[in-house]
Enzyme design. Structure first.
Site, PDB file in Angstrom:
ATOM      1  N   LYS A   1       0.820  -1.205   0.000  1.00 38.96           N
ATOM      2  CA  LYS A   1       0.000   0.000   0.000  1.00 38.96           C
ATOM      3  C   LYS A   1       0.861   1.265   0.000  1.00 38.96           C
ATOM      4  O   LYS A   1       0.433   2.314  -0.456  1.00 38.96           O
ATOM      5  CB  LYS A   1      -0.921   0.022   1.224  1.00 38.96           C
ATOM      6  CG  LYS A   1      -1.798  -1.202   1.417  1.00 38.96           C
ATOM      7  CD  LYS A   1      -2.981  -1.231   0.475  1.00 38.96           C
ATOM      8  CE  LYS A   1      -4.041  -2.231   0.883  1.00 38.96           C
ATOM      9  NZ  LYS A   1      -3.614  -3.621   0.899  1.00 38.96           N
TER      10      LYS A   1
HETATM   11  C1  LIG Z   1      -4.245  -4.737   0.416  1.00 31.02           C
HETATM   12  C2  LIG Z   1      -3.438  -5.956   0.343  1.00 31.02           C
HETATM   13  C3  LIG Z   1      -3.731  -6.959  -0.597  1.00 31.02           C
HETATM   14  C4  LIG Z   1      -4.919  -6.871  -1.522  1.00 31.02           C
HETATM   15  O1  LIG Z   1      -4.752  -5.881  -2.495  1.00 31.02           O
HETATM   16  P1  LIG Z   1      -6.030  -5.330  -3.297  1.00 31.02           P
HETATM   17  O2  LIG Z   1      -5.499  -4.220  -4.138  1.00 31.02           O
HETATM   18  O3  LIG Z   1      -6.997  -4.864  -2.258  1.00 31.02           O
HETATM   19  O4  LIG Z   1      -6.568  -6.462  -4.081  1.00 31.02           O
HETATM   20  C5  LIG Z   1      -2.896  -8.046  -0.653  1.00 31.02           C
HETATM   21  N1  LIG Z   1      -1.847  -8.180   0.190  1.00 31.02           N
HETATM   22  C6  LIG Z   1      -1.554  -7.248   1.099  1.00 31.02           C
HETATM   23  C7  LIG Z   1      -0.398  -7.464   2.002  1.00 31.02           C
HETATM   24  C8  LIG Z   1      -2.324  -6.098   1.209  1.00 31.02           C
HETATM   25  O5  LIG Z   1      -2.010  -5.172   2.113  1.00 31.02           O
END
Ligand SMILES: *Cc1c(COP(=O)(O)O)cnc(C)c1O
Length: 496
Positions: free
Chosen positions: A112
């Site tokens: 993120k």
């Molecule tokens: C948010 C997240 C995901 C999922 O990603 P999306 O874009 O919501 O599909 C997968 N792995 C981790 C570690 C995340 O923080």
């Protein structure tokens, strides 16, 4: 032609990129989508020599067309700097049979950060461009990682406040500690008695609450979103797929125009949608492999064409993927419905009324770029253990879901030749207990930070700064509320 953004639910709405970033969500509850997907203009030989920042500029300039070159470069350089613990920003690591694109080298050690380190800068720039006088209040629901990454991105950014809601019992101890110790006078973190979907629904309701918006405006505030529905998050995520491909080409792993597979551990469908956009820009991608955990609503959707969230919500060891309403899927639905806001709005209405919808056979045909599968908890743990025993490389639980699904993909399709990138979405240090337990049952009795030290030893990797920091940090946020109390908490924090 200037690229504009349309709402997935209202054909009349057409806005600029900066306006879409500022608003997050369209008035009608729809998501903003680019009016067309621009082609990648820069050739691969040029891209292969570029830094991460330069690559990001090549992508961002095509989507954020009302930002100047100077503005974009400023945002990019402010985001992808020494907050990341490697100059490459997103390194590729080969292990066993795949290239792991490590997207966890930012301040909160999850992918993120790739988007949330730039979003505050894009947002402030967008506010200036649109003559906004109000302070921007970022309202976010998190399944664990978005919250901390958004808090880190917005903490003490002038002209902003950030409020994060998370499911009190639905995130890992490290994730919770990271959030509740967040510094910054403009930050507010609230646990809710409910799951992520309830938190997200609560946030969406506040966004479309007209009376609340009026009250906020009178007090000099307006909402914006840092959730992955904001195109200001989606667009920066396209950059690392282009970067990964260019690096593989630069290193001679792939020939010119050779297609690669991309595997993405998926929750809200943002990360994999960015890969889909990269493919649509002309990046040579064969299959987009959508990996789910036991909350396998997307696997079922790709298999049957029916999206149905009416099922038991499972708490897994990959909590950031414990999601039954994948918000960004709406953007794909809109596209395969022939960019029809009307058709999409109909399906979304069905989703909110009955929790389900079914696409037409014509729409389903357009999903041939995707392969979906899932792993259960035992398979996820086994994937971590096997990879570690074979190569010494440690991956987190989310990445392990992707690696496990990639094994299934190879078995299912016989495609073992195509070079494959796995989006590695979190550092194993973020999910220390689950990762260590997967490797050996004896770790069960270890304390949280003993495990951290042990992980560093057995994986031969230094403990990330983000983990060192929370060993001793003080808890600053202790508010917990019921789902229906979310608006009150927001008003309390803002003093209105
Ligand atoms: C948010 C997240 C995901 C999922 O990603 P999306 O874009 O919501 O599909 C997968 N792995 C981790 C570690 C995340 O923080």
């Amino acid at each position: 032609m200037e690229l504009m953004y349309a709402s997935t639910r209202d054909a009349e709405e057409k806005v600029t990129a900066s306006y879409a970033i500022l608003k997050g969500l369209a008035k009608d509850g729809g998501l903003y989508v680019p009016s067309f997907i621009p082609s990648l203009e820069t050739d691969m030989d040029t891209l292969s020599k570029m830094s991460y920042q330069e690559t990001a500029y090549e992508v961002l300039k095509l989507f954020l067309t009302d930002f100047t070159e100077e503005e974009l470069k400023h945002c990019i350089n402010a985001a992808y700097d020494s907050k990341f613990d490697t100059e490459e920003i997103a390194p590729l690591v080969y292990a066993d049979d795949a290239y792991y694109l490590e997207l966890f080298h930012g301040p909160t050690i999850a992918f993120k950060d790739m988007a949330l380190s730039i979003l505050p800068h894009l947002l402030i720039t967008a506010a200036r461009k649109n003559q906004v006088k109000n302070d921007i209040v970022i309202l976010t629901a998190t399944s664990g990682d978005t919250g901390k990454a958004a808090l880190a991105g917005f903490a003490d950014v002038e002209g902003t406040k950030i409020i994060v809601f998370y499911p009190k019992n639905g995130v890992s101890p490290i994730q919770e500690k990271q959030m509740v110790t967040q510094k910054g006078e403009n930050t507010f973190v609230v646990g809710i008695h409910g799951n992520f979907d309830q938190a997200q629904t609560g946030v969406k309701e506040m966004f479309s609450d007209v009376a609340l918006a009026k009250e906020m405006d009178a007090a000099g505030y307006q909402f914006s979103s840092a959730n992955s529905i904001n195109i200001g998050r989606l667009v920066p995520q396209i950059a690392y797929y282009v970067y990964a491909y260019a690096k593989m080409y630069a290193n001679g792993v792939i020939a010119k125009d050779e297609k690669i597979n991309i595997v993405v551990p998926t929750g809200n469908f943002g990360n994999i949608l960015a890969a889909f956009y990269a493919k649509n820009m002309g990046l040579p991608v064969a299959k987009l492999i959508c990996a789910s955990n036991e909350n396998k609503v997307l696997y079922d959707f790709f298999s049957t064409g029916k999206y149905d969230k009416n099922r038991e919500f499972v708490l897994t060891s990959s909590p950031s993927m414990d999601i039954l309403i994948s918000s960004n899927l709406e953007r794909l639905i809109y596209q395969i419905a022939g960019a029809s806001a009307e058709k999409n709005a109909e399906l979304m209405k069905s989703l909110s009324a009955t929790g389900a919808y079914e696409i037409t056979p014509e729409m389903k045909e357009q999903l041939s770029d995707f392969y979906g599968n899932y792993t259960d908890e035992a398979e996820t743990a086994e994937t971590i253990r096997e990879l570690y025993q074979k190569t010494g490389y440690l991956i987190d639980t989310h990445t392990a879901v992707a690696a496990g699904v990639y094994h299934k993909y190879k078995k299912d399709t016989g495609d073992t030749e195509t070079k494959t990138v796995i989006a590695s979405t979190a550092s194993p240090f973020k999910f220390t207990r689950s990762v260590m337990n997967a490797i050996d049952g004896k770790y069960d009795s270890f304390g949280e930070f003993e495990l951290v030290d042990e992980m560093s030893k057995i994986g031969n990797v230094p403990i990330p700064q983000a983990i060192e920091e929370i060993r001793t940090a003080k808890v600053r946020h202790e508010t917990v509320c019921k789902v229906e109390e979310m608006p009150q908490e927001v008003k309390r924090f803002l003093g209105i």
